[in-house]
Enzyme design. Structure first.
Site, PDB file in Angstrom:
ATOM      1  N   TYR A  50       2.721   9.904   0.890  1.00 56.17           N
ATOM      2  CA  TYR A  50       3.809   9.287   1.634  1.00 56.17           C
ATOM      3  C   TYR A  50       5.164   9.711   1.070  1.00 56.17           C
ATOM      4  CZ  TYR A  50      -0.027   6.248   3.180  1.00 56.17           C
ATOM      5  OH  TYR A  50      -1.215   5.757   3.669  1.00 56.17           O
TER       6      TYR A  50
ATOM      7  N   LYS B 251      -3.536   5.826  -3.704  1.00 56.75           N
ATOM      8  CA  LYS B 251      -4.649   6.668  -3.271  1.00 56.75           C
ATOM      9  C   LYS B 251      -4.789   7.902  -4.154  1.00 56.75           C
ATOM     10  CE  LYS B 251      -3.879   4.909   1.346  1.00 56.75           C
ATOM     11  NZ  LYS B 251      -2.539   4.314   1.084  1.00 56.75           N
TER      12      LYS B 251
ATOM     13  N   ASP C 197       0.846  -1.195   0.000  1.00 58.48           N
ATOM     14  CA  ASP C 197       0.000   0.000   0.000  1.00 58.48           C
ATOM     15  C   ASP C 197       0.877   1.239   0.000  1.00 58.48           C
ATOM     16  OD1 ASP C 197      -2.670   1.439   0.552  1.00 58.48           O
ATOM     17  OD2 ASP C 197      -1.324   2.182   2.116  1.00 58.48           O
TER      18      ASP C 197
END
Length: 325
Positions: free
Chosen positions: A55, A81, A50
């Site tokens: 990030y 995402k 993920d």
């Protein structure tokens, strides 16, 4: 590693690697350490990864992609995402959680077109031709935009076969429960809201997900670190934990010591015991942390520990415990 079904057509490993730490969460991580972290997870059987533009402001996606591009594409599954676009910034804010990052900074965009741009840009950073799961990321103050724009885009991408599963990733179980009723989702990533310290999802989210067959990818199992090392200065929900939370975590740690086990083992196994939880997502910033995380998921925790945990009312009375304790 054991595989489970996420959504209607995607098989993933029961433990996944979260990549916020290799994006420099709280402290910088070198390229070499990031590579070693992903390599160790792979060698131990992890095949679900993920990531997100947030990030490390693109750093985690780039690092993960460099490794995964060398693997057979059908041998792993990856989620990323949408909802933030990375754009040039002249100066980085001083209070960023991510360290050692590129100069770009995220801007919220939950529109249909913004989501389509986000997917293209993530694929470019990853160097992959597709991802398997797309999640609307942190739409806390953007519910209407997410429904009208982001989920409409994700539904199109799932319908045309570009991705296999769609959903949302948040640390608020209440809004995820609203999305479960309003959008055709396959899964959610819930961060930090079902742990030994916080069982808020028990009544707000898990029942509706079980009724609708919505998978739960559970992140934040150690609540940003406090359940890995409860001490002054420990993090909870990405911020410094207050004294009351540290005291509760220390009480849990003391109970673990009494029964000859470790707090991290109890933390991850407590989460995985709930039937709504499909995947336990564990972040790591080094190869040693990856090994420790998987070891904790498999380490024996005495039934007497779970019984006393229940008797002392240290968790919600309705929370399932391993072994039916």
């Amino acid at each position: 590693m054991k595989r489970v079904r996420l959504g209607k057509g995607l098989d993933v490993t029961v433990i996944g690697l979260g990549t916020a730490p290799i994006g420099g969460l709280f402290s910088p991580v070198s390229d070499a350490d990031a590579e070693a972290t992903i390599e160790r997870a792979w060698s131990l059987g992890v095949r679900f990864f993920d990531t997100a533009p947030l990030y490390g402001f693109g750093l985690a996606e780039r690092r993960l992609g460099r490794f995964l591009r060398r693997q057979k594409r059908d041998s792993f599954a990856i989620s990323t995402k949408v909802g933030r676009l990375l754009r040039s910034a002249t100066a980085a804010p001083e209070d960023d959680h991510y360290k050692g990052t590129p100069a770009e900074r995220p801007q919220f965009d939950f529109s249909y077109d913004g989501v389509m741009r986000s997917v293209e840009e993530s694929l470019a950073r990853l160097g992959l031709d597709r991802v398997d799961v797309l999640l609307v990321h942190d739409p806390d103050d953007h519910y209407e935009d997410a429904i009208a724009g982001a989920f409409r885009a994700l539904r199109r991408l799932r319908d045309d076969g570009t991705v296999k599963a769609i959903g949302a990733g948040m640390n608020h179980s209440g809004m995820l429960a609203r999305f479960a009723e309003a959008a055709p989702v396959d899964c959610f990533l819930l961060a930090g809201r079902y742990t030994l310290l916080d069982q808020g999802a028990l009544t707000t989210l898990f029942p509706v997900c079980r009724a609708k067959g919505i998978g739960i990818i559970l992140g934040g199992i150690y609540n940003s670190g406090i359940l890995a090392n409860p001490r002054t200065g420990a993090k909870f929900n990405y911020e410094d934990a207050d004294a009351a939370l540290i005291a509760r975590a220390l009480a849990l740690e003391a109970l673990c010591r009494k029964h000859g086990t470790e707090l991290k083992a109890a933390a991850v196994q407590f989460c995985m015991a709930h039937p709504a939880v499909t995947v336990a997502l564990q972040g790591a910033r080094s190869a040693a942390e990856v090994l420790d995380n998987i070891t904790m998921a498999e380490r024996s925790v005495p039934s007497a520990f779970w019984q006393e945990l229940r008797e002392r009312k240290l968790v919600d009375a309705s929370a399932p415990l391993p072994g039916g304790a």
